[in-house]
Design an enzyme around this catalytic site. Structure first.
Site: not given
Ligand code: RIB
Ligand code: CA
Length: 325
Positions: A11, A241
């Site tokens: 996403d 992340h």
């Molecule tokens: O909580 C972090 C995640 O949520 C990551 O994948 C960030 O891109 C959002 O999608």
């Molecule tokens: Ca993400």
């Protein structure tokens, strides 16, 4: 060299972008296709952003649009964290001809069926597409080689006190995904390790100074992310992340073996704990193992691998010698 066959489910998303670009630069990875899902932003934004990344990297793969809302009908996005457009407002061109008319779920199933035991899915957003594929054809999905998923958290949340955004957005899909975790290795890279591997201001400044045009673009892209981390957490840097998920997929030694847990994982699908992952690290339930969860990370090694993959050996030696994270 036989390259690893990778499908992204994502996403984008600033941190998704960092991870996807790292995989595209990784010599032994072949990104076969990028499937998009709603999460950080609506499906139109995340799909356009995936097209922008393919164009930026001049990469030979197609984009496959996926689910626009979660199985629980959540469609609320992550707000301003990733900027108004989901990529920090960086102006990037894209080529609509790289958007397939095949749905992401059908692409996943078709590709796994044609390459049994070889496809690695790197899931960087809500796992709605994966769950829909499992519902449609579970036997084919059990032939996925491995799933690397950014999500969840054993001891913390971010969108709620106990739930991480990707898994909160579609907790039902998470439950369905881990139902095949006894057949397919599912590595959950959760907040426990992502928050232990912050990119500092020094790291990001080095990237801007020594990363050439791509380093400058990535530095510009991460702007809203840095603002969000300063505003909410008083970090002068940020947690990327999804990038850790990809670097861990590239080299699992970034997460020391003694911190890797093979556990039963369950997820809450309702009430105030919706999206919370309950990981039985000590096997108290005596239930089947359906997840592989790293709980330790070598943050410096993670960043050194990132800088080497993206910018080469000479640059990473400069980083090692001069940049104290
Ligand atoms: O909580 C972090 C995640 O949520 C990551 O994948 C960030 O891109 C959002 O999608
Ligand atoms: Ca993400």
């Amino acid at each position: 060299m036989d390259k690893r066959k990778i499908i992204f489910d994502t996403d984008p998303g600033i941190d998704d972008a960092y991870g996807i670009i790292a995989a595209m630069k990784q010599p032994d990875m072949d990104v076969l296709g990028i499937c998009t899902v709603a999460g950080n932003k609506g499906i139109e934004f995340t799909t356009t952003n995936a097209l922008k990344l393919v164009h930026l990297m001049d990469y030979d793969c197609m984009v496959y649009k996926g689910a626009g809302e979660s199985m629980l009908k959540v469609s609320e996005d992550a707000g301003a964290t990733h900027g108004a457009d989901g990529l920090g407002g960086v102006k990037l061109d894209y080529d609509e001809s790289k958007l397939s008319d095949m749905h992401a779920v059908d692409y996943i199933l078709e590709t796994v069926k044609a390459n049994p035991g070889e496809i690695e899915i790197i899931a960087l957003g809500p796992v709605t597409n994966i769950a829909l594929a499992i519902e449609k054809d579970p036997e084919t999905m059990k032939k996925v080689k491995v799933i690397w998923t950014m999500g969840g958290g054993v001891h913390r949340g971010n969108i709620t006190p106990v739930a991480e955004f990707n898994y909160w957005y579609d907790a039902k899909a998470v439950e369905i995904m881990f139902s095949i975790g006894t057949d397919v290795p599912i590595h959950m890279i959760g907040l426990d390790v992502t928050h232990a591997s912050v990119f500092t201001g020094n790291d990001l400044t080095f990237m801007k100074l020594e990363g050439g045009k791509l380093g400058e673009i990535l530095f510009e892209m991460v702007g809203p992310y840095i603002e969000s981390y300063w505003k909410h957490s008083r970090y002068t840097g940020c947690v990327i992340h999804d990038l850790l998920t990809v670097i861990y997929a590239i080299d699992q030694s970034v997460c020391p073996e003694e911190g890797i847990y093979h556990s039963n994982l369950r997820v809450s699908t309702k009430g105030i704990t919706i999206g919370q992952t309950v990981v039985d690290l000590v096997n108290s339930w005596k239930l089947p193992v359906n997840s592989i969860v790293p709980m330790k990370v070598d943050s410096r090694k993670y960043k050194e691998i990132f800088f080497e993959v993206l910018f080469g050996k000479e640059k990473v030696e400069l980083y090692k010698k001069h940049v104290k994270s």
